[in-house]
Design a protein around this motif. Structure first.
Motif, PDB file in Angstrom:
ATOM      1  N   ASN A  49     115.354 -62.121  87.418  1.00 39.43           N
ATOM      2  CA  ASN A  49     115.655 -60.714  87.159  1.00 39.43           C
ATOM      3  C   ASN A  49     114.397 -59.949  86.771  1.00 39.43           C
ATOM      4  N   GLY A  50     114.374 -58.696  87.147  1.00 42.09           N
ATOM      5  CA  GLY A  50     113.243 -57.836  86.808  1.00 42.09           C
ATOM      6  C   GLY A  50     113.648 -56.377  86.913  1.00 42.09           C
ATOM      7  N   THR A  51     112.672 -55.495  86.917  1.00 37.17           N
ATOM      8  CA  THR A  51     112.922 -54.061  87.031  1.00 37.17           C
ATOM      9  C   THR A  51     112.898 -53.674  88.506  1.00 37.17           C
ATOM     10  N   VAL A  52     114.008 -53.150  88.976  1.00 36.34           N
ATOM     11  CA  VAL A  52     114.136 -52.776  90.390  1.00 36.34           C
ATOM     12  C   VAL A  52     114.109 -51.255  90.491  1.00 36.34           C
ATOM     13  N   PRO A  53     113.118 -50.677  91.197  1.00 42.01           N
ATOM     14  CA  PRO A  53     113.115 -49.219  91.380  1.00 42.01           C
ATOM     15  C   PRO A  53     114.199 -48.805  92.357  1.00 42.01           C
ATOM     16  N   ILE A  54     115.008 -47.827  91.963  1.00 37.32           N
ATOM     17  CA  ILE A  54     116.058 -47.307  92.840  1.00 37.32           C
ATOM     18  C   ILE A  54     115.483 -46.130  93.622  1.00 37.32           C
ATOM     19  N   VAL A  55     115.378 -46.312  94.923  1.00 41.08           N
ATOM     20  CA  VAL A  55     114.789 -45.307  95.803  1.00 41.08           C
ATOM     21  C   VAL A  55     115.898 -44.686  96.639  1.00 41.08           C
ATOM     22  N   VAL A  56     116.023 -43.376  96.530  1.00 36.67           N
ATOM     23  CA  VAL A  56     117.065 -42.644  97.263  1.00 36.67           C
ATOM     24  C   VAL A  56     116.452 -42.050  98.531  1.00 36.67           C
ATOM     25  N   PRO A  57     116.891 -42.452  99.714  1.00 33.79           N
ATOM     26  CA  PRO A  57     116.339 -41.884 100.950  1.00 33.79           C
ATOM     27  C   PRO A  57     116.922 -40.511 101.232  1.00 33.79           C
ATOM     28  N   ALA A  58     116.099 -39.635 101.784  1.00 34.50           N
ATOM     29  CA  ALA A  58     116.537 -38.291 102.176  1.00 34.50           C
ATOM     30  C   ALA A  58     115.617 -37.809 103.290  1.00 34.50           C
ATOM     31  N   ASN A  59     116.012 -36.729 103.950  1.00 37.04           N
ATOM     32  CA  ASN A  59     115.192 -36.208 105.036  1.00 37.04           C
ATOM     33  C   ASN A  59     115.450 -34.715 105.199  1.00 37.04           C
ATOM     34  N   GLY A  60     114.577 -34.078 105.922  1.00 37.04           N
ATOM     35  CA  GLY A  60     114.716 -32.643 106.149  1.00 37.04           C
ATOM     36  C   GLY A  60     113.535 -32.097 106.936  1.00 37.04           C
ATOM     37  N   ASN A  61     113.522 -30.786 107.128  1.00 35.72           N
ATOM     38  CA  ASN A  61     112.459 -30.109 107.869  1.00 35.72           C
ATOM     39  C   ASN A  61     111.609 -29.270 106.930  1.00 35.72           C
ATOM     40  N   LEU A  62     110.317 -29.266 107.188  1.00 36.00           N
ATOM     41  CA  LEU A  62     109.385 -28.517 106.345  1.00 36.00           C
ATOM     42  C   LEU A  62     109.531 -27.013 106.557  1.00 36.00           C
ATOM     43  N   ARG A  63     109.405 -26.286 105.455  1.00 44.51           N
ATOM     44  CA  ARG A  63     109.338 -24.826 105.496  1.00 44.51           C
ATOM     45  C   ARG A  63     108.204 -24.387 104.587  1.00 44.51           C
ATOM     46  N   ALA A  64     107.517 -23.345 105.009  1.00 42.33           N
ATOM     47  CA  ALA A  64     106.420 -22.823 104.195  1.00 42.33           C
ATOM     48  C   ALA A  64     106.967 -22.330 102.855  1.00 42.33           C
ATOM     49  N   LYS A  65     106.259 -22.673 101.791  1.00 43.13           N
ATOM     50  CA  LYS A  65     106.714 -22.266 100.462  1.00 43.13           C
ATOM     51  C   LYS A  65     106.637 -20.749 100.298  1.00 43.13           C
ATOM     52  N   ARG A  66     105.590 -20.149 100.848  1.00 45.49           N
ATOM     53  CA  ARG A  66     105.430 -18.699 100.766  1.00 45.49           C
ATOM     54  C   ARG A  66     105.589 -18.124 102.164  1.00 45.49           C
ATOM     55  N   ARG A  67     106.586 -17.294 102.337  1.00 48.38           N
ATOM     56  CA  ARG A  67     106.859 -16.685 103.626  1.00 48.38           C
ATOM     57  C   ARG A  67     107.355 -15.267 103.398  1.00 48.38           C
ATOM     58  N   VAL A  68     107.044 -14.385 104.347  1.00 51.51           N
ATOM     59  CA  VAL A  68     107.435 -12.991 104.245  1.00 51.51           C
ATOM     60  C   VAL A  68     108.014 -12.558 105.589  1.00 51.51           C
ATOM     61  N   GLU A  69     109.202 -11.997 105.550  1.00 51.57           N
ATOM     62  CA  GLU A  69     109.766 -11.372 106.746  1.00 51.57           C
ATOM     63  C   GLU A  69     109.329  -9.915 106.756  1.00 51.57           C
ATOM     64  N   LEU A  70     108.721  -9.508 107.841  1.00 53.98           N
ATOM     65  CA  LEU A  70     108.146  -8.166 107.932  1.00 53.98           C
ATOM     66  C   LEU A  70     109.173  -7.188 108.495  1.00 53.98           C
ATOM     67  N   TYR A  71     109.469  -6.143 107.724  1.00 54.29           N
ATOM     68  CA  TYR A  71     110.389  -5.084 108.145  1.00 54.29           C
ATOM     69  C   TYR A  71     109.693  -3.736 107.987  1.00 54.29           C
ATOM     70  N   SER A  72     110.050  -2.807 108.842  1.00 56.81           N
ATOM     71  CA  SER A  72     109.494  -1.462 108.752  1.00 56.81           C
ATOM     72  C   SER A  72     110.414  -0.585 107.907  1.00 56.81           C
ATOM     73  N   GLU A  73     109.825   0.137 106.961  1.00 58.05           N
ATOM     74  CA  GLU A  73     110.586   1.077 106.142  1.00 58.05           C
ATOM     75  C   GLU A  73     110.448   2.508 106.657  1.00 58.05           C
ATOM     76  N   VAL A  74     109.566   2.691 107.655  1.00 60.52           N
ATOM     77  CA  VAL A  74     109.335   4.021 108.199  1.00 60.52           C
ATOM     78  C   VAL A  74     109.418   3.956 109.723  1.00 60.52           C
ATOM     79  N   GLN A  75     109.377   5.119 110.351  1.00 57.15           N
ATOM     80  CA  GLN A  75     109.461   5.189 111.809  1.00 57.15           C
ATOM     81  C   GLN A  75     108.172   5.743 112.379  1.00 57.15           C
ATOM     82  N   GLY A  76     107.768   5.170 113.503  1.00 56.83           N
ATOM     83  CA  GLY A  76     106.562   5.642 114.160  1.00 56.83           C
ATOM     84  C   GLY A  76     106.138   4.694 115.267  1.00 56.83           C
ATOM     85  N   VAL A  77     105.025   5.025 115.907  1.00 58.72           N
ATOM     86  CA  VAL A  77     104.512   4.208 117.008  1.00 58.72           C
ATOM     87  C   VAL A  77     103.557   3.161 116.457  1.00 58.72           C
ATOM     88  N   PHE A  78     103.771   1.922 116.878  1.00 56.84           N
ATOM     89  CA  PHE A  78     102.941   0.810 116.414  1.00 56.84           C
ATOM     90  C   PHE A  78     101.548   0.916 117.028  1.00 56.84           C
TER      91      PHE A  78
END
Length: 377
Positions: A49-78
């Motif tokens: 007997n000894g110390t057994v580390p319990i490892v929980v498997p998981a998975n997912g997709n990376l996303r940038a921690k800092r992200r900004v969705e760009l929206y226009s608050e005014v109207q005009g020609v780009f």
């Protein structure tokens, strides 16, 4: 006479054949092979007997921690800028990502600023005569008023008479109107809030941009987060700041991240908790699939065995004097292939690999690995 002799000979022949056959049958031995008892070989290991580390498997997709969705608050020609508004274009903090034509609106802002300047000029003679103590302050403000720059903040008004005089002349109303127009004018330019890359571009140069329209998406590529779903069973085991080992889908590279946030809400549909793992590496990309191994806790005085060795009655096979027996154990964690169990005494010889048809009291032979010494010349 001849018939009698032939009859006697036939009778003697029949009697001889009868006794001859009987003798042959009596002399025949029936050999029955003795059934040999087959003793199966089992693979075993001695428990420590000894110390057994319990490892929980998981998975997912990376996303940038800092992200900004760009929206226009005014109207005009780009309008086009120094860099193309295309996916993959990198911008440094403060650089202009999008500029919308604001010539017409800027003219109305200048008109309002000019009106404010005229109002300030008109009150200066009265300030010199009626309020000579505050006149230098407002004179300095007027001299520093530049129509080409942002409107400076009004001087601090310390007395009630000064507030009433300035407000009564409409200076405060004109000032805040100008500041409001300037604030809206700044929305015709969208600057990068941090160093990053444009990952989505929905407009091109010359497009008529409308208020509320989505223009694109901008992310920081330095730090990413991996969102994983963990069973609520381990919610008390996860801790913020714990190191996590991450591997890519092809398992060619390993990354090290850490748990930065744990959602306090449990998903009612899946009964899982969202954990967020922060990871930094130049080779990482948005959307990359990673597998994580979360060190949930360490279980003392336990061992880890294959799941198929644990019976439904929470028992495992042990070997005692070459005889199989069953003992009760207490499982504390199940993974896809392994199970962590407790209450197995040290020194117990347990079966290390499943044996088909195993039962209590079955005679077995412990497999002993043979070593062959090879001498070279």
């Amino acid at each position: 006479m001849r018939k009698i002799i032939l009859s006697v000979l036939g009778l003697l022949l029949i009697v001889g054949a009868f006794f001859g056959a009987k003798a042959i049958i009596a002399s025949k031995k029936n050999f029955r092979p003795k059934a040999e008892k087959v003793v199966k070989t089992v693979f075993t290991e001695v428990v420590k007997n000894g110390t057994v580390p319990i490892v929980v498997p998981a998975n997912g997709n990376l996303r940038a921690k800092r992200r900004v969705e760009l929206y226009s608050e005014v109207q005009g020609v780009f309008k086009g800028g120094s860099k193309l508004f295309k996916t993959g274009t990198a911008f440094r903090k403060g650089e202009t990502i999008i500029r919308i034509d604001a010539a017409e609106y800027a003219a109305s802002v200048q008109s309002a600023k000019s009106n404010l300047y005229n109002q300030l000029t008109s009150i200066m003679p009265d300030l010199r005569l009626d309020y000579p103590d505050i006149f230098p302050k407002w004179e300095a403000y007027l001299n520093g008023f530049d129509l080409a720059e942002s409107t400076p903040e009004l001087p601090e008004m310390v007395s009630e008479k000064e507030k009433f005089f300035i407000s009564g002349r409409g200076i405060l109303t004109s000032y805040y109107n100008v500041k409001n127009l300037e604030q809206r004018l700044s929305k015709y330019r969208i600057a990068a809030p941090f160093n990053g890359v444009l990952t989505e571009a929905l407009v091109t140069e010359g497009t008529l941009v409308r208020a509320g329209q989505k223009l694109g998406e901008f992310i920081n590529t330095d730090v990413y987060e991996l969102e994983v779903a963990v069973s609520k069973t381990y919610s008390d085991m996860l801790k913020v700041g714990e190191a996590v080992e991450l591997t890519s889908l092809d398992s060619e590279k390993t990354y090290t991240g850490k748990v930065v946030r744990i959602n306090a809400n449990i998903d009612q549909a899946t009964q899982t908790i969202q954990a967020f793992i922060e990871v930094k590496d130049n080779s990482l990309k948005e959307g990359m699939y990673l597998e994580a191994n979360l060190d949930a806790k360490e279980e003392p005085n336990a061992i880890e065995i294959d799941r198929n060795l644990l019976l439904e009655s929470n028992q495992i096979f042990v070997v005692r004097d070459s005889i199989l027996d069953l003992i009760d154990v207490r499982p504390v964690y199940f993974s896809d292939k392994k199970v962590v169990i407790k209450e197995v005494p040290d020194g117990t010889t347990i079966m290390a690999k499943p044996l088909i048809g195993a039962y209590t009291g079955m005679a077995v032979k412990i497999y002993e690995e043979k070593t062959t010494d090879t001498q070279g010349s």
